[in-house]
Design an enzyme around this catalytic site. Sequence first.
Site, PDB file in Angstrom:
ATOM      1  N   SER A 222       0.839  -1.197   0.000  1.00 22.02           N
ATOM      2  CA  SER A 222       0.000   0.000   0.000  1.00 22.02           C
ATOM      3  C   SER A 222       0.869   1.240   0.000  1.00 22.02           C
ATOM      4  O   SER A 222       2.003   1.228   0.457  1.00 22.02           O
ATOM      5  CB  SER A 222      -0.885   0.009   1.249  1.00 22.02           C
ATOM      6  OG  SER A 222      -0.086   0.278   2.384  1.00 22.02           O
ATOM      7  N   LYS A 223       0.283   2.327  -0.526  1.00 14.30           N
ATOM      8  CA  LYS A 223       1.043   3.567  -0.651  1.00 14.30           C
ATOM      9  C   LYS A 223       1.390   4.139   0.719  1.00 14.30           C
ATOM     10  O   LYS A 223       2.356   4.865   0.865  1.00 14.30           O
ATOM     11  CB  LYS A 223       0.232   4.585  -1.467  1.00 14.30           C
ATOM     12  CG  LYS A 223       0.204   4.229  -2.947  1.00 14.30           C
ATOM     13  CD  LYS A 223      -0.389   5.348  -3.764  1.00 14.30           C
ATOM     14  CE  LYS A 223      -1.766   4.984  -4.248  1.00 14.30           C
ATOM     15  NZ  LYS A 223      -2.447   6.053  -4.938  1.00 14.30           N
ATOM     16  N   ARG A 224       0.589   3.811   1.713  1.00 13.93           N
ATOM     17  CA  ARG A 224       0.841   4.327   3.053  1.00 13.93           C
ATOM     18  C   ARG A 224       2.093   3.676   3.651  1.00 13.93           C
ATOM     19  O   ARG A 224       2.886   4.311   4.304  1.00 13.93           O
ATOM     20  CB  ARG A 224      -0.386   4.037   3.935  1.00 13.93           C
ATOM     21  CG  ARG A 224      -0.540   4.939   5.129  1.00 13.93           C
ATOM     22  CD  ARG A 224      -1.948   4.804   5.716  1.00 13.93           C
ATOM     23  NE  ARG A 224      -2.419   3.430   5.716  1.00 13.93           N
ATOM     24  CZ  ARG A 224      -2.070   2.511   6.617  1.00 13.93           C
ATOM     25  NH1 ARG A 224      -1.247   2.826   7.584  1.00 13.93           N
ATOM     26  NH2 ARG A 224      -2.563   1.285   6.548  1.00 13.93           N
TER      27      ARG A 224
END
Length: 494
Positions: free
Chosen positions: A256-258
Amino acid sequence: MIETSTPARLRVAPSPTGDPHVGTAYMSLFNLAYAKRTGGQFILRIEDTDQARFVADSERQIFDSLRWLGLDWDEGPDVGGPYGPYRQSERLETYRPHVDQLIADGHAYHCWCSPERLQRLREELAKDKAAQTGYDRLCLGLTREQRSRLPGFSQTPVVRMLIPDDAPGSFDDLIRGEVKTPRPDDQVILKADGFPTYHLAVVVDDHLMGITHVVRGEEWISSTPKHLLLYRWLGWPAPAFCHMPLLRNADKSKISKRKNPAARLLWFREQGYLPEALLNFMELLAYPPVVADQEQQSFDQFVAGFDWAKVNTTGPIFDLAKLDWLNGAHIRALADAELSDRVIDFWNQTGQTPAATPGRDSGLILRQATPIIKERLTTLRQAAEWIDFLLVDDDEVVIHDDARAQLPPQAVELLSGAIEALVEVERFEPADIQAGLRDRLVERAGFKPRVAFTPVRVAVSGKRVSPPLFESMVILGRASCLARLRALRDHLAD
Ligand code: GLU
């Protein structure tokens, strides 16, 4: 063997909800490979029906990053094509008649339940841990008038699918075989704002655009029975389905981008990875190399041997160390001039052209240095770090602490000897420089080569580790080398 005689039509259908995700490139790669393998087409469709999540500029970033990777589409919002428009927000009138037909046929119904009522319903179901989840069909069979007399009424209805008892409980997946799926909820297909949901739009568009193979991420498996019902109700043949595994972080969590900067597709470009290396890397995610044990390969090789049966359904780990290795290998496969061009393009595109002192030109010095830094590069970005000492003014060379710590006690004597030797070298060429320094410092003064050359390296580059010393000195020129050697000697002698 796969059937490759019929040209297939495949699509990637990203939603413009932010920075493009690396998964979009991964899906595009496999879609495009199969389209090419069968002599078919690859289509880019923008799925922008979720107005709440729309992010301006995201669409352009999708175009730019996929094009950068060479994952070009035959039809799409920017290139047009016979089945356009290719942006769902421009196709709203296309969906409406299908919704009306589904309602008329008894496969869909209006629902006036307010968001608050639905929220309460969800909470109650969660509390009860009821086996039955989802919508309770309060609105089913009611007219607007009848429903308005009950609590939790909202003026603008949505439209829901009426999931029948005989809803498909499994489907056939190209890479997974028979996949069992849970019973779907009465899925909303038309929202209160008049926009279709993904589920309706994806089916209508895939059908109208002649898509033969729907290749997408594993997270859409549970949606597939809803889509199959829509195909059945609308009287359309269903395409083949293929659900690719999810990319995972080293700890097996979904990428995920997080959590992972590498989930952002643009990150790879910013870091100076080569598009062909990133493609090569993605080709090996859940898929074997074309030639066993030979991981470096081209996209054309990948296409030529492409077969869905080779996809491994276990979520592949996104291993950046492997990408670094592949990127280095692809860098070394480039001719020097091509590599210099790529670095300069990278500087221009990212605004990272390193400054050079007046009289020096970063691009020119890069071209001269490319042969000696090529072996050392993992990314294009590192080129600037390797050549920075060649760009600065002679009295601005930074002597790094770890380099200074390596200076032997006799550094001043060695630097004086090196200066004399360099003044005398006739042709300022690597072999002659080396011979001159060796003769003066090793043969005549009796130092070990490593000890003898260290102060020279530190004076010239300021670094403990630099590109090959004598070649670097040629790029700098005799006058600069002498100035740097004198500067360090005088500094140490003070
Ligand atoms: N718009 C969906 C997404 O963003 C596409 C899923 C599909 O390929 O059907 O992932």
